[in-house]
Design a protein around this motif. Sequence first.
Motif, PDB file in Angstrom:
ATOM      1  N   GLN A  16      37.619   2.317   8.404  1.00 11.03           N
ATOM      2  CA  GLN A  16      36.298   2.929   8.273  1.00 11.03           C
ATOM      3  C   GLN A  16      35.190   1.971   8.702  1.00 11.03           C
ATOM      4  O   GLN A  16      34.222   2.380   9.338  1.00 11.03           O
ATOM      5  CB  GLN A  16      36.071   3.406   6.829  1.00 11.03           C
ATOM      6  CG  GLN A  16      36.917   4.597   6.440  1.00 11.03           C
ATOM      7  CD  GLN A  16      36.641   5.810   7.310  1.00 11.03           C
ATOM      8  OE1 GLN A  16      35.503   6.198   7.529  1.00 11.03           O
ATOM      9  NE2 GLN A  16      37.697   6.413   7.847  1.00 11.03           N
ATOM     10  N   LEU A  17      35.331   0.698   8.345  1.00  9.56           N
ATOM     11  CA  LEU A  17      34.329  -0.291   8.760  1.00  9.56           C
ATOM     12  C   LEU A  17      34.311  -0.446  10.281  1.00  9.56           C
ATOM     13  O   LEU A  17      33.244  -0.534  10.891  1.00  9.56           O
ATOM     14  CB  LEU A  17      34.594  -1.638   8.080  1.00  9.56           C
ATOM     15  CG  LEU A  17      34.308  -1.690   6.585  1.00  9.56           C
ATOM     16  CD1 LEU A  17      34.785  -3.014   5.997  1.00  9.56           C
ATOM     17  CD2 LEU A  17      32.823  -1.493   6.320  1.00  9.56           C
ATOM     18  N   ALA A  18      35.495  -0.493  10.886  1.00 16.80           N
ATOM     19  CA  ALA A  18      35.576  -0.598  12.351  1.00 16.80           C
ATOM     20  C   ALA A  18      34.929   0.614  13.004  1.00 16.80           C
ATOM     21  O   ALA A  18      34.169   0.483  13.977  1.00 16.80           O
ATOM     22  CB  ALA A  18      37.039  -0.737  12.785  1.00 16.80           C
ATOM     23  N   VAL A  22      31.667   0.832  15.585  1.00 21.53           N
ATOM     24  CA  VAL A  22      31.718   1.523  16.878  1.00 21.53           C
ATOM     25  C   VAL A  22      30.606   2.559  16.956  1.00 21.53           C
ATOM     26  O   VAL A  22      29.885   2.655  17.954  1.00 21.53           O
ATOM     27  CB  VAL A  22      33.109   2.183  17.090  1.00 21.53           C
ATOM     28  CG1 VAL A  22      33.079   3.140  18.257  1.00 21.53           C
ATOM     29  CG2 VAL A  22      34.168   1.119  17.282  1.00 21.53           C
ATOM     30  N   ARG A  23      30.458   3.351  15.883  1.00 24.78           N
ATOM     31  CA  ARG A  23      29.399   4.373  15.867  1.00 24.78           C
ATOM     32  C   ARG A  23      28.014   3.756  16.009  1.00 24.78           C
ATOM     33  O   ARG A  23      27.170   4.275  16.738  1.00 24.78           O
ATOM     34  CB  ARG A  23      29.468   5.183  14.582  1.00 24.78           C
ATOM     35  CG  ARG A  23      30.544   6.212  14.584  1.00 24.78           C
ATOM     36  CD  ARG A  23      30.370   7.151  13.422  1.00 24.78           C
ATOM     37  NE  ARG A  23      31.265   8.268  13.610  1.00 24.78           N
ATOM     38  CZ  ARG A  23      31.939   8.839  12.650  1.00 24.78           C
ATOM     39  NH1 ARG A  23      31.815   8.427  11.417  1.00 24.78           N
ATOM     40  NH2 ARG A  23      32.724   9.859  12.906  1.00 24.78           N
ATOM     41  N   ARG A  27      25.454   4.565  19.037  1.00 23.34           N
ATOM     42  CA  ARG A  27      24.132   5.126  18.746  1.00 23.34           C
ATOM     43  C   ARG A  27      23.010   4.261  19.298  1.00 23.34           C
ATOM     44  O   ARG A  27      21.948   4.759  19.645  1.00 23.34           O
ATOM     45  CB  ARG A  27      23.972   5.316  17.235  1.00 23.34           C
ATOM     46  CG  ARG A  27      24.853   6.435  16.710  1.00 23.34           C
ATOM     47  CD  ARG A  27      24.017   7.481  16.016  1.00 23.34           C
ATOM     48  NE  ARG A  27      24.728   8.753  15.956  1.00 23.34           N
ATOM     49  CZ  ARG A  27      25.417   9.159  14.907  1.00 23.34           C
ATOM     50  NH1 ARG A  27      25.477   8.411  13.837  1.00 23.34           N
ATOM     51  NH2 ARG A  27      26.015  10.327  14.926  1.00 23.34           N
ATOM     52  N   ARG A  28      23.242   2.933  19.351  1.00 27.24           N
ATOM     53  CA  ARG A  28      22.217   2.037  19.899  1.00 27.24           C
ATOM     54  C   ARG A  28      22.027   2.265  21.385  1.00 27.24           C
ATOM     55  O   ARG A  28      20.976   1.968  21.936  1.00 27.24           O
ATOM     56  CB  ARG A  28      22.596   0.577  19.650  1.00 27.24           C
ATOM     57  CG  ARG A  28      22.163   0.055  18.309  1.00 27.24           C
ATOM     58  CD  ARG A  28      22.158  -1.464  18.275  1.00 27.24           C
ATOM     59  NE  ARG A  28      23.403  -2.055  18.739  1.00 27.24           N
ATOM     60  CZ  ARG A  28      24.441  -2.330  17.958  1.00 27.24           C
ATOM     61  NH1 ARG A  28      24.408  -2.052  16.687  1.00 27.24           N
ATOM     62  NH2 ARG A  28      25.522  -2.886  18.455  1.00 27.24           N
ATOM     63  N   MET A  73      25.561  11.355  20.644  1.00 29.10           N
ATOM     64  CA  MET A  73      26.216  12.108  19.582  1.00 29.10           C
ATOM     65  C   MET A  73      27.693  11.742  19.517  1.00 29.10           C
ATOM     66  O   MET A  73      28.372  11.660  20.532  1.00 29.10           O
ATOM     67  CB  MET A  73      26.078  13.619  19.833  1.00 29.10           C
ATOM     68  CG  MET A  73      26.789  14.466  18.786  1.00 29.10           C
ATOM     69  SD  MET A  73      26.508  16.237  18.979  1.00 29.10           S
ATOM     70  CE  MET A  73      27.285  16.574  20.543  1.00 29.10           C
ATOM     71  N   LEU A  74      28.169  11.539  18.314  1.00 29.42           N
ATOM     72  CA  LEU A  74      29.594  11.321  18.061  1.00 29.42           C
ATOM     73  C   LEU A  74      29.899  12.177  16.837  1.00 29.42           C
ATOM     74  O   LEU A  74      29.515  11.838  15.733  1.00 29.42           O
ATOM     75  CB  LEU A  74      29.859   9.843  17.780  1.00 29.42           C
ATOM     76  CG  LEU A  74      31.317   9.419  17.626  1.00 29.42           C
ATOM     77  CD1 LEU A  74      32.100   9.700  18.899  1.00 29.42           C
ATOM     78  CD2 LEU A  74      31.392   7.942  17.285  1.00 29.42           C
ATOM     79  N   ARG A  75      30.529  13.313  17.042  1.00 34.96           N
ATOM     80  CA  ARG A  75      30.677  14.287  15.962  1.00 34.96           C
ATOM     81  C   ARG A  75      32.085  14.855  15.975  1.00 34.96           C
ATOM     82  O   ARG A  75      32.668  15.077  17.030  1.00 34.96           O
ATOM     83  CB  ARG A  75      29.654  15.402  16.173  1.00 34.96           C
ATOM     84  CG  ARG A  75      29.735  16.523  15.169  1.00 34.96           C
ATOM     85  CD  ARG A  75      28.605  17.504  15.377  1.00 34.96           C
ATOM     86  NE  ARG A  75      27.349  17.006  14.840  1.00 34.96           N
ATOM     87  CZ  ARG A  75      26.980  17.171  13.565  1.00 34.96           C
ATOM     88  NH1 ARG A  75      27.768  17.759  12.718  1.00 34.96           N
ATOM     89  NH2 ARG A  75      25.820  16.734  13.168  1.00 34.96           N
ATOM     90  N   LEU A  76      32.604  15.112  14.775  1.00 41.85           N
ATOM     91  CA  LEU A  76      33.906  15.740  14.622  1.00 41.85           C
ATOM     92  C   LEU A  76      33.693  17.111  14.005  1.00 41.85           C
ATOM     93  O   LEU A  76      33.084  17.231  12.948  1.00 41.85           O
ATOM     94  CB  LEU A  76      34.814  14.893  13.719  1.00 41.85           C
ATOM     95  CG  LEU A  76      36.175  15.490  13.370  1.00 41.85           C
ATOM     96  CD1 LEU A  76      37.054  15.583  14.608  1.00 41.85           C
ATOM     97  CD2 LEU A  76      36.862  14.652  12.291  1.00 41.85           C
TER      98      LEU A  76
END
Length: 184
Positions: A16-18, A22-23, A27-28, A73-76
Amino acid sequence: GAAWRRLAYDELLAGQLALALVRARIRRTTGRPLVGDGKLEAAIRAALPYSLTGSQETALDEIHADLASPDRMLRLLQGDVGSGKTVIALFVLLRAVESGVQGALMAPTETLAGQHAETAARLVGPHARVELLTAALAARERREALTRIETGEAAIVIGTHALLQEDVAFSDLGLLVVDEQHRF
């Protein structure tokens, strides 16, 4: 017992931290807002033999808000088989087309890619060109498809991992939807 649970927890936490890192990095990196006029969406809604459910409308509203932002956007999108994820994907791809860019949907199998392309062509075909790109295409068909993708004539491209081949050049790809339902 407790030791295995702790190891599993540590592994989950590290994952989850990794993912969070990445997210944050994605986003940056600013993208571009994708805001359409809604005309294609309205046409498709009118062609649908049913109305979207409340959950589908909520998901679509949230995704459209993400698309309107300059952040990437990074969405599931999760849902049971038959819950209408493909229709949501098509509406999202239409938003990209309305915004003047191409949209692509990558499916895990040629069969599923073909089914998605058939659905898309039926609903979207009169308004935007849908192109199917899989490894099963004959050489001539593939060359013609690649030309339509590169010139932008193909507004929505649906395929398998064949979309990732080096000879695939999009005119202006603004959105990629990955259907990975069989991988989980």
